[in-house]
Design a protein around this motif. Structure first.
Motif, short mmCIF file in Angstrom:
data_model
loop_
_atom_site.label_atom_id
_atom_site.label_comp_id
_atom_site.label_asym_id
_atom_site.label_seq_id
_atom_site.Cartn_x
_atom_site.Cartn_y
_atom_site.Cartn_z
N GLN A 158 0.83 -1.20 0.00
CA GLN A 158 0.00 0.00 0.00
C GLN A 158 0.87 1.25 0.00
O GLN A 158 2.02 1.22 0.45
CB GLN A 158 -0.91 0.00 1.22
CG GLN A 158 -1.97 -1.09 1.20
CD GLN A 158 -2.94 -0.97 2.36
OE1 GLN A 158 -2.66 -0.29 3.35
NE2 GLN A 158 -4.08 -1.61 2.24
N PRO A 159 0.33 2.35 -0.49
CA PRO A 159 1.07 3.61 -0.42
C PRO A 159 1.50 3.91 1.01
O PRO A 159 0.72 3.71 1.95
CB PRO A 159 0.06 4.64 -0.93
CG PRO A 159 -0.82 3.86 -1.85
CD PRO A 159 -0.94 2.49 -1.22
N GLY A 160 2.73 4.37 1.15
CA GLY A 160 3.29 4.62 2.46
C GLY A 160 4.01 3.44 3.07
O GLY A 160 4.68 3.58 4.09
N GLY A 161 3.87 2.29 2.44
CA GLY A 161 4.50 1.08 2.95
C GLY A 161 5.96 0.95 2.55
O GLY A 161 6.54 1.85 1.93
N VAL B 237 2.66 -0.58 -6.06
CA VAL B 237 2.21 0.23 -4.93
C VAL B 237 0.79 0.68 -5.22
O VAL B 237 0.56 1.49 -6.12
CB VAL B 237 3.13 1.44 -4.69
CG1 VAL B 237 2.69 2.19 -3.42
CG2 VAL B 237 4.58 1.00 -4.58
N SER B 238 -0.13 0.14 -4.49
CA SER B 238 -1.54 0.41 -4.76
C SER B 238 -2.38 0.12 -3.53
O SER B 238 -2.06 -0.77 -2.74
CB SER B 238 -2.03 -0.46 -5.92
OG SER B 238 -3.42 -0.30 -6.12
N SER B 239 -3.45 0.88 -3.38
CA SER B 239 -4.37 0.62 -2.29
C SER B 239 -5.51 -0.28 -2.74
O SER B 239 -6.38 -0.63 -1.94
CB SER B 239 -4.93 1.95 -1.75
OG SER B 239 -5.52 2.70 -2.79
N SER C 21 8.18 4.67 2.46
CA SER C 21 7.25 5.71 2.01
C SER C 21 6.92 5.55 0.53
O SER C 21 6.95 6.51 -0.24
CB SER C 21 7.82 7.10 2.28
OG SER C 21 8.12 7.27 3.64
N LEU C 22 6.59 4.35 0.16
CA LEU C 22 6.36 4.05 -1.25
C LEU C 22 5.14 4.77 -1.79
O LEU C 22 4.14 4.97 -1.07
CB LEU C 22 6.23 2.55 -1.46
CG LEU C 22 7.58 1.80 -1.44
CD1 LEU C 22 7.36 0.31 -1.20
CD2 LEU C 22 8.32 2.03 -2.73
N LYS C 23 5.24 5.15 -3.04
CA LYS C 23 4.18 5.89 -3.74
C LYS C 23 3.72 5.08 -4.95
O LYS C 23 4.48 4.27 -5.48
CB LYS C 23 4.71 7.24 -4.21
CG LYS C 23 5.33 8.09 -3.11
CD LYS C 23 5.94 9.36 -3.70
CE LYS C 23 6.58 10.22 -2.63
NZ LYS C 23 7.18 11.45 -3.22
#
Length: 124
Positions: A13-16, A122-124, A85-87
């Motif tokens: 997830q984003p931020g991971g 990177v995806s929610s 802090s992956l985007k």
């Protein structure tokens, strides 16, 4: 046989965070500059990070500076890329490569041996 194998990719997830590994066989990694590159669908390959063989200097693309960290473990003949802090824009196939030198422009011509890549999404 000279071989580089990447691992550690996946869906996050984003931020991971993820930690990619680049393991070498058939040669000793610490004699070479090791670069990480990535390629997203429909985009050109771009340099992400590099660690030199001579003094361990590290280089980062502006887009990942402060979020990614490259490191070596010579005992394990492995280079790591810690990604925090992956985007969503970090989504790509990530490749490691062994070469003669790092450069601020991540010139791929300096790198002669490449791994097969590992997918980072990177995806929610």
């Amino acid at each position: 046989q000279v071989q580089l194998v990447e691992s550690g990719g996946g869906l996050v997830q984003p931020g991971g965070s993820l930690r990619l590994s680049c393991a070498a066989s058939g040669f000793t990694l610490d004699y070479y500059a090791i670069g990480w590159f990535r390629q997203a669908p429909g985009k050109e390959r771009e340099g992400v990070s590099c660690i030199s063989s001579s003094d361990g200097s590290t280089y980062y693309a502006d887009s990942v500076k402060g979020r990614f960290t490259i490191s070596r473990d010579n005992a394990k003949n492995t280079v790591y890329l810690q990604m925090n802090s992956l985007k969503p824009e970090d989504t790509a196939v990530y490749y490691c490569a062994a070469g003669v030198r790092c450069s601020y422009y991540f010139d791929a011509r300096y790198f002669g041996s490449w791994g097969q890549g590992t997918q980072v999404t990177v995806s929610s």
